[in-house]
Design a protein around this motif. Sequence first.
Motif, PDB file in Angstrom:
ATOM      1  N   PRO A   7      -3.747  40.133   3.545  1.00 37.25           N
ATOM      2  CA  PRO A   7      -3.655  40.789   4.856  1.00 37.25           C
ATOM      3  C   PRO A   7      -4.988  40.916   5.594  1.00 37.25           C
ATOM      4  CG  PRO A   7      -2.484  42.064   3.174  1.00 37.25           C
ATOM      5  CD  PRO A   7      -3.184  40.951   2.460  1.00 37.25           C
ATOM      6  N   ASP A  30       1.722  37.515   0.239  1.00 36.33           N
ATOM      7  CA  ASP A  30       0.430  38.200   0.236  1.00 36.33           C
ATOM      8  C   ASP A  30      -0.086  38.450  -1.180  1.00 36.33           C
ATOM      9  OD1 ASP A  30      -0.474  38.443   2.854  1.00 36.33           O
ATOM     10  OD2 ASP A  30       0.876  40.129   3.274  1.00 36.33           O
ATOM     11  N   ARG A 200      -4.214  42.682  12.500  1.00 34.64           N
ATOM     12  CA  ARG A 200      -3.271  43.718  12.035  1.00 34.64           C
ATOM     13  C   ARG A 200      -2.855  44.583  13.209  1.00 34.64           C
ATOM     14  NH1 ARG A 200      -8.273  45.115   9.945  1.00 34.64           N
ATOM     15  NH2 ARG A 200      -9.250  46.926  10.878  1.00 34.64           N
TER      16      ARG A 200
END
Length: 200
Positions: A7, A30, A200
């Motif tokens: 991430p 991930d 993000r």
Amino acid sequence: MRLHSAPMSGNSYKVRLLLALLGKNYELIDYDTKGGGTHAPEFLENANPDGKIPVLEVEDGTMLPESGAILLYLAEGTPYLPEDKLEKAQVLRWMFFEQYSLLLYLSRPRLWRMREVEITPQKQAELEQYFEQGYRALSVIERHLSGRKFFVGESLTVADVALYAYPYLSPEGGYDLEHFPKVRTWLDRIAALPGYVPLR
Ligand SMILES: N[C@@H](CCC(=O)N[C@@H](CS)C(=O)NCC(=O)O)C(=O)O
């Protein structure tokens, strides 16, 4: 298509950004790079012997590591990779520059902050070297962007996508972009593209 990713990884983000700009569907897997997830024997054997993400798993199951190789693979046949031989070489030129002259210096201070690494006198000396080299790389791109909207030609290429991630994330490592107005304008230009996604 599957993207093996993390991430907070800037290198993975380059690929996620291009996939978003291209409007491609894919599955995201991930990993916890801090916990050494990419060094498990299975990952080293099947995904990347170098123990790093991103890795693109293409439709036939082939594993393709290295953000630059993945960007080129995905961009082939799209407007993000010029057909002209010399323009394509210019795209590669900037992608090699990103890997050799920019990536480490902009990414390492951010990584140490994220991981709350103790800054010993030796680490402090290393940090100063990173910032010196990092600001030098930012000056190079500032100079190149003078009078240009994008790195190669008149529109976005994968050179821009590759070069975007770490200058964009560099304030998280303590970089100040105040003296790089062309870089800031170019970052804003990319962030305004249809399909753009932030980290993000
Ligand atoms: N040159 C590679 C660098 C990849 C890389 O350094 N990935 C980092 C995350 S940004 C990683 O997987 N680190 C985990 C490790 O080295 O153990 C690329 O551009 O893809």
